[in-house]
Design a protein around this motif. Sequence first.
Motif, PDB file in Angstrom:
ATOM      1  N   THR A  47      35.219  35.664  38.655  1.00 29.82           N
ATOM      2  CA  THR A  47      35.910  35.920  39.923  1.00 29.82           C
ATOM      3  C   THR A  47      36.843  37.117  39.819  1.00 29.82           C
ATOM      4  OG1 THR A  47      37.843  34.538  39.419  1.00 29.82           O
ATOM      5  CG2 THR A  47      35.927  33.429  40.356  1.00 29.82           C
ATOM      6  N   ASN A  48      37.285  37.574  40.997  1.00 33.05           N
ATOM      7  CA  ASN A  48      38.355  38.553  40.987  1.00 33.05           C
ATOM      8  C   ASN A  48      39.676  37.841  40.724  1.00 33.05           C
ATOM      9  OD1 ASN A  48      38.725  37.239  43.390  1.00 33.05           O
ATOM     10  ND2 ASN A  48      38.585  39.038  44.690  1.00 33.05           N
ATOM     11  N   SER A  49      40.751  38.562  40.669  1.00 34.28           N
ATOM     12  CA  SER A  49      42.044  37.974  40.332  1.00 34.28           C
ATOM     13  C   SER A  49      42.692  37.342  41.561  1.00 34.28           C
ATOM     14  CB  SER A  49      42.970  39.058  39.764  1.00 34.28           C
ATOM     15  OG  SER A  49      42.383  39.675  38.647  1.00 34.28           O
ATOM     16  N   PRO A  50      43.553  36.338  41.348  1.00 31.72           N
ATOM     17  CA  PRO A  50      44.290  35.785  42.483  1.00 31.72           C
ATOM     18  C   PRO A  50      45.249  36.820  43.048  1.00 31.72           C
ATOM     19  CG  PRO A  50      45.145  34.914  40.418  1.00 31.72           C
ATOM     20  CD  PRO A  50      43.901  35.665  40.084  1.00 31.72           C
ATOM     21  N   PRO A  51      45.591  36.731  44.333  1.00 32.37           N
ATOM     22  CA  PRO A  51      46.456  37.741  44.955  1.00 32.37           C
ATOM     23  C   PRO A  51      47.886  37.670  44.429  1.00 32.37           C
ATOM     24  CG  PRO A  51      46.051  35.924  46.463  1.00 32.37           C
ATOM     25  CD  PRO A  51      45.159  35.688  45.290  1.00 32.37           C
ATOM     26  N   LYS A  52      48.627  38.744  44.669  1.00 32.20           N
ATOM     27  CA  LYS A  52      50.044  38.769  44.291  1.00 32.20           C
ATOM     28  C   LYS A  52      50.833  37.774  45.136  1.00 32.20           C
ATOM     29  CE  LYS A  52      50.279  43.677  43.027  1.00 32.20           C
ATOM     30  NZ  LYS A  52      50.920  44.968  43.373  1.00 32.20           N
ATOM     31  N   MET A  53      51.996  37.386  44.604  1.00 28.68           N
ATOM     32  CA  MET A  53      52.921  36.564  45.386  1.00 28.68           C
ATOM     33  C   MET A  53      53.489  37.398  46.533  1.00 28.68           C
ATOM     34  SD  MET A  53      53.046  33.514  44.053  1.00 28.68           S
ATOM     35  CE  MET A  53      54.572  32.845  44.679  1.00 28.68           C
ATOM     36  N   GLN A  54      53.786  36.737  47.652  1.00 29.80           N
ATOM     37  CA  GLN A  54      54.358  37.409  48.808  1.00 29.80           C
ATOM     38  C   GLN A  54      55.247  36.422  49.570  1.00 29.80           C
ATOM     39  OE1 GLN A  54      51.175  38.508  51.438  1.00 29.80           O
ATOM     40  NE2 GLN A  54      50.278  36.480  51.483  1.00 29.80           N
ATOM     41  N   HIS A 142      36.453  53.131  35.471  1.00 27.94           N
ATOM     42  CA  HIS A 142      36.335  51.855  36.162  1.00 27.94           C
ATOM     43  C   HIS A 142      37.418  51.765  37.240  1.00 27.94           C
ATOM     44  CE1 HIS A 142      33.485  50.273  33.203  1.00 27.94           C
ATOM     45  NE2 HIS A 142      34.280  50.760  32.259  1.00 27.94           N
ATOM     46  N   VAL A 143      37.049  51.249  38.394  1.00 28.06           N
ATOM     47  CA  VAL A 143      38.001  50.999  39.477  1.00 28.06           C
ATOM     48  C   VAL A 143      37.633  49.663  40.094  1.00 28.06           C
ATOM     49  CG1 VAL A 143      38.969  51.773  41.662  1.00 28.06           C
ATOM     50  CG2 VAL A 143      38.268  53.460  39.958  1.00 28.06           C
ATOM     51  N   ASP A 144      38.605  48.758  40.203  1.00 30.00           N
ATOM     52  CA  ASP A 144      38.347  47.444  40.785  1.00 30.00           C
ATOM     53  C   ASP A 144      39.524  47.073  41.683  1.00 30.00           C
ATOM     54  OD1 ASP A 144      37.372  44.979  41.418  1.00 30.00           O
ATOM     55  OD2 ASP A 144      37.376  44.174  39.386  1.00 30.00           O
ATOM     56  N   GLY A 145      39.316  47.108  42.987  1.00 24.41           N
ATOM     57  CA  GLY A 145      40.396  46.773  43.909  1.00 24.41           C
ATOM     58  C   GLY A 145      41.565  47.718  43.764  1.00 24.41           C
ATOM     59  N   GLU A 146      42.733  47.156  43.428  1.00 26.76           N
ATOM     60  CA  GLU A 146      43.954  47.939  43.295  1.00 26.76           C
ATOM     61  C   GLU A 146      44.255  48.310  41.841  1.00 26.76           C
ATOM     62  OE1 GLU A 146      47.250  46.131  45.363  1.00 26.76           O
ATOM     63  OE2 GLU A 146      45.912  45.153  46.789  1.00 26.76           O
ATOM     64  N   SER A 147      43.239  48.311  41.002  1.00 29.79           N
ATOM     65  CA  SER A 147      43.464  48.578  39.574  1.00 29.79           C
ATOM     66  C   SER A 147      43.819  50.025  39.281  1.00 29.79           C
ATOM     67  CB  SER A 147      42.209  48.209  38.772  1.00 29.79           C
ATOM     68  OG  SER A 147      41.140  49.091  39.075  1.00 29.79           O
ATOM     69  N   GLY A 148      43.413  50.932  40.174  1.00 26.43           N
ATOM     70  CA  GLY A 148      43.524  52.339  39.836  1.00 26.43           C
ATOM     71  C   GLY A 148      42.446  52.706  38.833  1.00 26.43           C
ATOM     72  N   ASN A 149      42.457  53.935  38.351  1.00 31.77           N
ATOM     73  CA  ASN A 149      41.441  54.369  37.391  1.00 31.77           C
ATOM     74  C   ASN A 149      41.702  53.763  36.017  1.00 31.77           C
ATOM     75  OD1 ASN A 149      40.209  55.944  39.329  1.00 31.77           O
ATOM     76  ND2 ASN A 149      41.212  57.843  38.691  1.00 31.77           N
ATOM     77  N   LYS A 190      45.532  47.606  34.858  1.00 30.78           N
ATOM     78  CA  LYS A 190      45.855  46.661  35.933  1.00 30.78           C
ATOM     79  C   LYS A 190      44.600  45.956  36.423  1.00 30.78           C
ATOM     80  CE  LYS A 190      49.770  49.432  37.601  1.00 30.78           C
ATOM     81  NZ  LYS A 190      50.348  50.156  38.753  1.00 30.78           N
ATOM     82  N   ASP A 191      44.796  44.753  36.978  1.00 28.45           N
ATOM     83  CA  ASP A 191      43.661  44.032  37.540  1.00 28.45           C
ATOM     84  C   ASP A 191      43.424  44.463  38.981  1.00 28.45           C
ATOM     85  OD1 ASP A 191      45.551  42.735  39.125  1.00 28.45           O
ATOM     86  OD2 ASP A 191      45.499  40.877  37.966  1.00 28.45           O
ATOM     87  N   ASP A 192      42.480  43.817  39.665  1.00 30.43           N
ATOM     88  CA  ASP A 192      42.122  44.234  41.021  1.00 30.43           C
ATOM     89  C   ASP A 192      43.202  43.928  42.047  1.00 30.43           C
ATOM     90  OD1 ASP A 192      40.955  41.552  40.224  1.00 30.43           O
ATOM     91  OD2 ASP A 192      40.770  41.408  42.390  1.00 30.43           O
ATOM     92  N   ALA A 193      44.220  43.159  41.638  1.00 34.13           N
ATOM     93  CA  ALA A 193      45.356  42.907  42.524  1.00 34.13           C
ATOM     94  C   ALA A 193      46.518  43.846  42.218  1.00 34.13           C
ATOM     95  CB  ALA A 193      45.810  41.452  42.410  1.00 34.13           C
ATOM     96  N   GLY A 194      46.331  44.753  41.238  1.00 29.18           N
ATOM     97  CA  GLY A 194      47.364  45.724  40.915  1.00 29.18           C
ATOM     98  C   GLY A 194      48.395  45.244  39.924  1.00 29.18           C
ATOM     99  N   ARG A 195      48.130  44.114  39.239  1.00 26.72           N
ATOM    100  CA  ARG A 195      49.064  43.593  38.245  1.00 26.72           C
ATOM    101  C   ARG A 195      48.695  44.051  36.852  1.00 26.72           C
ATOM    102  NH1 ARG A 195      48.562  38.131  41.195  1.00 26.72           N
ATOM    103  NH2 ARG A 195      46.497  38.459  40.352  1.00 26.72           N
ATOM    104  N   VAL A 196      49.701  44.343  36.032  1.00 24.89           N
ATOM    105  CA  VAL A 196      49.467  44.682  34.627  1.00 24.89           C
ATOM    106  C   VAL A 196      48.883  43.460  33.916  1.00 24.89           C
ATOM    107  CG1 VAL A 196      50.557  45.356  32.460  1.00 24.89           C
ATOM    108  CG2 VAL A 196      51.304  46.394  34.603  1.00 24.89           C
TER     109      VAL A 196
END
Length: 286
Positions: A47-54, A142-149, A190-196
């Motif tokens: 699966t992709n990663s769970p979303p960030k907290m908000q 590689h780029v996945d969601g909000e991972s950046g390059n 970073k993962d696809d949710a932009g987390r380290v």
Amino acid sequence: AEQAVMSRERIEAAFAARLVEGLDEMFLPKLAEMKFIEDAVARVGFTNSPPKMQKWRGPRGSKTIAPKFLDITNERRQTSVNIDADAWRRDKTGEFKKAIDELVVAYQQDRLDDVFDMFDNGDVAGNTSYDGKLFFANGTPHVDGESGNIINDLTASEVGALNVGTATAPTPEEAVDVINGMIGKMRGFKDDAGRVVNRDARDFLILAPSNLSTIFETATMANTLAGGETNTLRRFNIEVLTAPEISGWETSGTEFAIIRTDRRKPIIFNQETAPEIIVRGPIDAG
């Protein structure tokens, strides 16, 4: 007849026991997620990663964790030996037991060779990972969601410490800087949710050609370096595996890989069935 049956059972038990020991001794479980699926073609999901907290927004703030799949085709292989049941029973020097050990090692090495081949060809056109990019990606990261390059085919442009005096024979001090620099780069992924994702990484395995492995072992195991400087790598748990089977790396003498081993592995390895040993031997009439 009872003696022959007992010999067969002992052979099978010896093979099974040695195989379990071999699984612990080999590096494959540190490099790959081990899957055991009884299908000719196995569909492995992740699966992709769970979303960030908000801030609380109720149900409308939820996001779907989307499934992804890889189809893995199993390949049948074999290695076989003939062992006379009476010869096994009468073996006083343990030569047959050594042969069983060698059979298990051959099986384990075959699986490890598959992984080595993947590393050897990870930057060759056609050998892509789940996202369609080369396993070792630089020009097309590689780029996945909000991972950046995500660039995992590193050069001195990404990690300055890789610019050493002699690429095939860095000093232990240079090797320490190289390993620290590459781990630091990995910790920025970073993962696809932009987390380290590697901030807490502590356990690593280095795959290296013959000329670099001893240098890396010195760099990772020494408590102090030249001039009495404290070795900062000692805060990590790092193993070094000499891998001359990765022929391209062995030829260049400059290529190696650092893999995190305490969380998800970079490879999915599926095994359909356990190896089977078939024993044939004379059966006494009485």
